[in-house]
Scaffold this motif. Structure first.
Motif, PDB file in Angstrom:
ATOM      1  N   LEU A 118       0.758  -1.160  -0.120  1.00  0.00           N
ATOM      2  CA  LEU A 118       0.039  -0.015   0.078  1.00  0.00           C
ATOM      3  C   LEU A 118       0.846   1.187  -0.075  1.00  0.00           C
ATOM      4  N   ARG A 119       2.208   1.249   0.468  1.00  0.00           N
ATOM      5  CA  ARG A 119       2.959   2.360   0.373  1.00  0.00           C
ATOM      6  C   ARG A 119       3.688   2.441  -0.706  1.00  0.00           C
ATOM      7  N   LYS A 120       4.249   3.474  -1.233  1.00  0.00           N
ATOM      8  CA  LYS A 120       4.987   4.050  -2.398  1.00  0.00           C
ATOM      9  C   LYS A 120       6.563   3.169  -2.123  1.00  0.00           C
ATOM     10  N   PRO A 121       7.076   2.800  -3.126  1.00  0.00           N
ATOM     11  CA  PRO A 121       8.562   2.069  -3.023  1.00  0.00           C
ATOM     12  C   PRO A 121       9.271   3.333  -2.844  1.00  0.00           C
ATOM     13  N   TYR A 122      10.353   2.924  -2.251  1.00  0.00           N
ATOM     14  CA  TYR A 122      11.512   3.760  -2.121  1.00  0.00           C
ATOM     15  C   TYR A 122      12.204   3.934  -3.480  1.00  0.00           C
ATOM     16  N   GLY A 123      12.903   5.303  -3.566  1.00  0.00           N
ATOM     17  CA  GLY A 123      13.528   5.463  -4.783  1.00  0.00           C
ATOM     18  C   GLY A 123      15.084   4.877  -4.685  1.00  0.00           C
ATOM     19  N   ARG A 124      15.543   5.075  -5.801  1.00  0.00           N
ATOM     20  CA  ARG A 124      16.952   4.617  -5.860  1.00  0.00           C
ATOM     21  C   ARG A 124      18.043   5.142  -5.256  1.00  0.00           C
ATOM     22  N   ASN A 125      17.444   6.487  -5.149  1.00  0.00           N
ATOM     23  CA  ASN A 125      18.736   7.542  -4.636  1.00  0.00           C
ATOM     24  C   ASN A 125      18.378   7.742  -2.909  1.00  0.00           C
ATOM     25  N   LYS A 126      17.422   6.916  -2.387  1.00  0.00           N
ATOM     26  CA  LYS A 126      17.165   7.235  -0.938  1.00  0.00           C
ATOM     27  C   LYS A 126      18.194   6.554  -0.224  1.00  0.00           C
ATOM     28  N   PRO A 127      18.695   7.275   0.893  1.00  0.00           N
ATOM     29  CA  PRO A 127      19.775   6.659   1.556  1.00  0.00           C
ATOM     30  C   PRO A 127      19.356   5.567   2.433  1.00  0.00           C
ATOM     31  N   LEU A 128      20.056   4.615   2.767  1.00  0.00           N
ATOM     32  CA  LEU A 128      19.811   3.662   3.406  1.00  0.00           C
ATOM     33  C   LEU A 128      19.461   3.801   5.194  1.00  0.00           C
ATOM     34  N   ILE A 129      20.259   4.887   5.591  1.00  0.00           N
ATOM     35  CA  ILE A 129      20.133   5.254   6.817  1.00  0.00           C
ATOM     36  C   ILE A 129      19.302   6.599   6.785  1.00  0.00           C
TER      37      ILE A 129
END
Length: 106
Positions: A71-82
């Motif tokens: 139901l939530r949007k996926p994370y982008g490729r450039n989103k930091p892991l932390i």
């Protein structure tokens, strides 16, 4: 669904491990500077890491995915892991744990 679950599990694992390791390093360094002897010896640090790695690995591997992940949007490729929120949580929990440990130590 599985990909999002793996990403969330890795984030939780990193948050837990970084908190434990930040606290252990600060306790060892500060204790060595103040008392001239490390409160945690090398073998004790290894045991702490072994036990914490085991529990974190079990939590990482045993959490099943849920339908709500889709139901939530996926994370982008450039989103930091932390993320900033994770960093605040890591620092907040580390300060709390350090307060308790230093109260017991000193």
């Amino acid at each position: 669904m599985w990909g999002r679950n793996v990403y969330d599990s890795i984030s939780k694992f990193l948050q837990f491990q970084l908190t434990v390791n930040v606290v252990a390093v600060i306790v060892a360094f500060t204790g060595a500077c103040i008392t001239q002897d490390s409160p945690l010896k090398a073998v004790q640090m290894l045991w702490v890491n072994l036990i914490m790695d085991t529990f974190a690995s079990l939590a990482l591997a045993t959490e099943p995915p849920s339908e709500s992940l889709l139901l939530r949007k996926p994370y982008g490729r450039n989103k930091p892991l932390i993320s900033r929120t994770m960093m605040k949580n890591i620092l907040g929990h580390a300060v709390y744990q350090l307060a308790i440990i230093f109260t017991l130590l000193f």
